[in-house]
Design a protein around this motif. Structure first.
Motif, short mmCIF file in Angstrom:
data_model
loop_
_atom_site.label_atom_id
_atom_site.label_comp_id
_atom_site.label_asym_id
_atom_site.label_seq_id
_atom_site.Cartn_x
_atom_site.Cartn_y
_atom_site.Cartn_z
N LEU A 49 0.82 -1.21 0.00
CA LEU A 49 0.00 0.00 0.00
C LEU A 49 0.86 1.27 0.00
N ILE A 50 2.07 1.19 0.52
CA ILE A 50 2.99 2.32 0.40
C ILE A 50 3.35 2.54 -1.07
N VAL A 51 3.67 1.44 -1.78
CA VAL A 51 3.96 1.54 -3.21
C VAL A 51 2.75 2.08 -3.96
N HIS A 52 1.57 1.62 -3.57
CA HIS A 52 0.33 2.11 -4.21
C HIS A 52 0.19 3.62 -4.08
N GLN A 53 0.38 4.13 -2.89
CA GLN A 53 0.22 5.56 -2.68
C GLN A 53 1.33 6.35 -3.36
N LEU A 54 2.55 5.84 -3.36
CA LEU A 54 3.65 6.55 -4.03
C LEU A 54 3.39 6.66 -5.53
N CYS A 55 2.94 5.56 -6.13
CA CYS A 55 2.65 5.61 -7.57
C CYS A 55 1.45 6.50 -7.87
N ALA A 56 0.46 6.50 -6.97
CA ALA A 56 -0.69 7.38 -7.17
C ALA A 56 -0.27 8.84 -7.09
N VAL A 84 2.97 5.82 -22.01
CA VAL A 84 3.36 4.47 -21.60
C VAL A 84 3.72 4.44 -20.12
N VAL A 85 4.48 5.45 -19.68
CA VAL A 85 4.85 5.54 -18.26
C VAL A 85 3.60 5.67 -17.39
N LEU A 86 2.65 6.46 -17.85
CA LEU A 86 1.40 6.64 -17.10
C LEU A 86 0.62 5.33 -17.03
N ALA A 87 0.58 4.57 -18.13
CA ALA A 87 -0.14 3.30 -18.13
C ALA A 87 0.51 2.30 -17.16
N VAL A 88 1.83 2.24 -17.17
CA VAL A 88 2.54 1.35 -16.25
C VAL A 88 2.28 1.77 -14.80
N ASP A 89 2.31 3.06 -14.56
CA ASP A 89 2.06 3.58 -13.21
C ASP A 89 0.66 3.20 -12.72
N TYR A 90 -0.33 3.35 -13.61
CA TYR A 90 -1.70 2.98 -13.24
C TYR A 90 -1.81 1.48 -12.96
N ALA A 91 -1.10 0.67 -13.74
CA ALA A 91 -1.13 -0.78 -13.52
C ALA A 91 -0.57 -1.12 -12.14
N VAL A 92 0.53 -0.47 -11.76
CA VAL A 92 1.11 -0.71 -10.44
C VAL A 92 0.17 -0.22 -9.34
N VAL A 93 -0.46 0.94 -9.54
CA VAL A 93 -1.42 1.47 -8.56
C VAL A 93 -2.54 0.47 -8.32
N SER A 94 -3.11 -0.08 -9.39
CA SER A 94 -4.22 -1.01 -9.26
C SER A 94 -3.80 -2.33 -8.61
N THR A 95 -2.67 -2.88 -9.06
CA THR A 95 -2.23 -4.19 -8.56
C THR A 95 -1.85 -4.15 -7.09
N THR A 96 -1.08 -3.14 -6.72
CA THR A 96 -0.63 -3.07 -5.32
C THR A 96 -1.79 -2.84 -4.36
N PHE A 97 -2.77 -2.04 -4.77
CA PHE A 97 -3.92 -1.82 -3.88
C PHE A 97 -4.73 -3.10 -3.73
N ARG A 98 -4.91 -3.81 -4.84
CA ARG A 98 -5.71 -5.03 -4.80
C ARG A 98 -5.11 -6.06 -3.85
N PHE A 99 -3.84 -6.36 -4.03
CA PHE A 99 -3.22 -7.40 -3.21
C PHE A 99 -2.89 -6.90 -1.80
N GLY A 100 -2.52 -5.63 -1.67
CA GLY A 100 -2.26 -5.09 -0.34
C GLY A 100 -3.50 -5.12 0.54
N SER A 101 -4.63 -4.71 -0.03
CA SER A 101 -5.88 -4.73 0.73
C SER A 101 -6.30 -6.15 1.06
N ARG A 102 -6.11 -7.06 0.12
CA ARG A 102 -6.48 -8.46 0.36
C ARG A 102 -5.67 -9.06 1.50
N ILE A 103 -4.37 -8.83 1.50
CA ILE A 103 -3.53 -9.37 2.56
C ILE A 103 -3.85 -8.71 3.90
N GLY A 104 -4.06 -7.39 3.88
CA GLY A 104 -4.41 -6.70 5.11
C GLY A 104 -5.73 -7.17 5.69
N PHE A 105 -6.71 -7.39 4.84
CA PHE A 105 -8.01 -7.90 5.31
C PHE A 105 -7.85 -9.30 5.89
#
Length: 332
Positions: A49-56, A84-105
């Motif tokens: 989730l830290i990576v998620h917020q940094l990329c956001a 392209v950089v923006l698309a990669v950044d959005y992909a990282v934002v989405s992936t890290t939030f998904r798995f970070g929230s799942r593990i935290g829950f």
């Protein structure tokens, strides 16, 4: 009889740390111990989730660079690269939030199960329990509702870490573009945290009363069900109905009080952050008109300011409302 030195569940190999409890343990200490009792879940979840917020936080920066380096000069190559950089950044934002929230829950659920199991084991202990006598309904409320609220404290060491990182990165970005605006963010963050702590006091108190009233209503209901035959034999149904109705109405009133305090708390945070965004946007606009920053930098400043208010508000909500409810349940 005093509580044992720790909540003991030796039959099941724990996936979480044992929560040490002694006669001198305070509600605050119990809440803190619960928060850090699932490190195998909270550490990776917090990191993601830290990576998620940094990329956001980098999204407005990439957009500002695209305006200044690609759109304004008409550079198609830079535009494609930044897209392209923006698309990669959005992909990282989405992936890290998904798995970070799942593990935290998952960590919150494991702690909730552990606390509920330990409380149940303590209730069923042949040595009995210390403290004032508690009815079955009250014990049920503690083992369910209070266990759930206490386990929610795990979220404080998951989500606020990323939110705090977002605030720090946003302040650095603004300091690079305009040090007065970056300084404003750096000063506003601790002020909002101080305001959050002060505003959370009524919420903590009312959350405690809410849980106590709900437990009393549960205890009354359990007593009525357990003694139904006796009540029926004595013809005391009207009196039983009156007592349960009174307990239920008290629980409803305390819940409404807690919800009012919660709404006031969140509303005050929204008001303060909204005024702050408006002030920064006006200041940045004036600086752009004076030539102190480019159009891309103006868009970056306004977008970063709008973005950082989200983590600030979420930080206040997570660290304030969850802490208040968890502390109240820990005390019970």
């Amino acid at each position: 009889m005093a509580l044992p030195t720790y909540f003991d569940a030796p039959a099941t190999p724990p996936r979480t740390r044992a929560i040490a409890v002694t006669d001198s343990t305070t509600p605050r200490e119990l809440t803190l111990k619960t928060m850090f009792a699932a490190k195998r879940y909270t550490v990776p979840a917090g990191a993601l989730l830290i990576v998620h917020q940094l990329c956001a936080a980098l999204v407005p920066v990439i957009m500002g660079l695209a305006i200044d380096r690609a759109i304004a000069p008409g550079n198609g190559g830079q535009l494609v690269l930044l897209l392209v950089v923006l698309a990669v950044d959005y992909a990282v934002v989405s992936t890290t939030f998904r798995f970070g929230s799942r593990i935290g829950f998952l960590g919150m659920q494991s702690i909730q199960h552990r606390v509920r199991t330990d409380v149940t084991d303590r209730i069923l202990d042949a040595r009995g329990m210390g403290g004032p006598a508690r009815g079955p309904g009250m014990l049920l409320s503690i083992a369910t509702s209070d266990a759930r609220q206490l386990a929610m404290s795990v979220a404080i060491v998951v989500y606020p870490l990323g939110e705090f990182a977002a605030v720090v990165v946003s302040a650095v970005i603004l300091l690079y573009i305009s040090w007065p605006l970056g300084l404003a963010i750096a000063v506003a963050a601790p002020l909002m945290l101080l305001l959050m702590d002060r505003a959370g006091s009524p919420l903590r108190r009312r959350s405690m009363h809410e849980q106590q009233a709900a437990g009393d209503a549960s205890a009354t209901a359990a007593d009525l069900v357990g003694g139904f035959r006796i009540v029926k034999g004595l013809g005391a149904e009207p009196e039983a109905d009156r007592r349960y109705t009174a307990a239920s109405e008290r629980a409803l009133a305390k819940t409404q009080d807690a919800n009012v305090a919660r709404a006031g708390y969140l509303g005050s945070m929204e008001t303060v952050s909204g005024l702050f965004i408006a002030g920064v946007a006006v200041a940045a606009g004036l600086m752009a008109l004076g030539g102190a920053m480019t159009i891309g930098q103006l868009i970056t400043v306004v977008a970063v300011t709008q973005f950082v208010m989200g983590p600030l508000q979420a930080f206040a909500a997570n660290a304030g409302t969850i802490w208040a409810a968890a502390s109240a349940s820990a005390e019970r």
